[in-house]
Design a protein around this motif. Sequence first.
Motif, short mmCIF file in Angstrom:
data_model
loop_
_atom_site.label_atom_id
_atom_site.label_comp_id
_atom_site.label_asym_id
_atom_site.label_seq_id
_atom_site.Cartn_x
_atom_site.Cartn_y
_atom_site.Cartn_z
N GLY A 1 0.80 -1.22 0.00
CA GLY A 1 0.00 0.00 0.00
C GLY A 1 0.83 1.27 0.00
O GLY A 1 0.54 2.23 -0.71
N VAL A 2 1.89 1.28 0.79
CA VAL A 2 2.76 2.46 0.85
C VAL A 2 3.50 2.65 -0.46
O VAL A 2 3.62 3.76 -0.97
CB VAL A 2 3.74 2.35 2.03
N ASN A 3 3.98 1.57 -1.05
CA ASN A 3 4.68 1.66 -2.33
C ASN A 3 3.75 2.19 -3.42
O ASN A 3 4.15 3.03 -4.24
CB ASN A 3 5.24 0.30 -2.74
N GLN A 4 2.52 1.72 -3.44
CA GLN A 4 1.55 2.20 -4.44
C GLN A 4 1.26 3.68 -4.24
O GLN A 4 1.21 4.44 -5.20
CB GLN A 4 0.26 1.38 -4.37
N ALA B 1 3.22 5.90 -2.87
CA ALA B 1 4.41 6.67 -3.25
C ALA B 1 4.47 6.83 -4.76
O ALA B 1 4.78 7.92 -5.28
CB ALA B 1 5.67 5.98 -2.74
N ASP B 2 4.17 5.77 -5.50
CA ASP B 2 4.20 5.85 -6.97
C ASP B 2 3.14 6.81 -7.49
O ASP B 2 3.39 7.59 -8.41
CB ASP B 2 4.01 4.47 -7.58
N ILE B 3 1.95 6.76 -6.91
CA ILE B 3 0.88 7.68 -7.33
C ILE B 3 1.31 9.12 -7.07
O ILE B 3 1.11 10.00 -7.91
CB ILE B 3 -0.44 7.36 -6.60
N GLY B 4 1.92 9.38 -5.91
CA GLY B 4 2.41 10.72 -5.60
C GLY B 4 3.46 11.17 -6.58
O GLY B 4 3.46 12.33 -7.01
N LYS B 5 4.36 10.28 -6.97
CA LYS B 5 5.40 10.63 -7.95
C LYS B 5 4.80 10.97 -9.31
O LYS B 5 5.36 11.77 -10.06
CB LYS B 5 6.39 9.47 -8.11
N GLY C 1 2.06 12.56 -9.65
CA GLY C 1 1.31 13.80 -9.51
C GLY C 1 -0.04 13.65 -8.86
O GLY C 1 -0.78 14.62 -8.72
N GLY C 2 -0.42 12.44 -8.46
CA GLY C 2 -1.71 12.23 -7.82
C GLY C 2 -1.69 12.64 -6.36
O GLY C 2 -0.65 12.71 -5.73
N LYS C 3 -2.87 12.93 -5.81
CA LYS C 3 -3.00 13.29 -4.40
C LYS C 3 -3.22 12.01 -3.61
O LYS C 3 -4.10 11.22 -3.94
CB LYS C 3 -4.14 14.26 -4.19
N VAL C 4 -2.44 11.81 -2.57
CA VAL C 4 -2.52 10.59 -1.77
C VAL C 4 -2.75 10.95 -0.30
O VAL C 4 -2.12 11.88 0.20
CB VAL C 4 -1.21 9.78 -1.90
N GLU C 5 -3.65 10.25 0.36
CA GLU C 5 -3.90 10.43 1.79
C GLU C 5 -4.07 9.07 2.44
O GLU C 5 -4.54 8.13 1.79
CB GLU C 5 -5.15 11.26 2.03
#
Length: 50
Positions: A32-35, A37-41, A43-47
Amino acid sequence: MNMALVVKTVRNPEKGETIIGESFNEFPGVKGVNQAADIGKLGGKVEFIR
């Protein structure tokens, strides 16, 4: 956020059996954390919700 706890053994224990590990390592992340981090890289917003 998460840590993977990895124990190396000579073989997999049988049901109900306890065996001694040869080594122990901790790795940050896991699925979950890896996914996230990739979404954030990308440009997606992650919470995270606790």
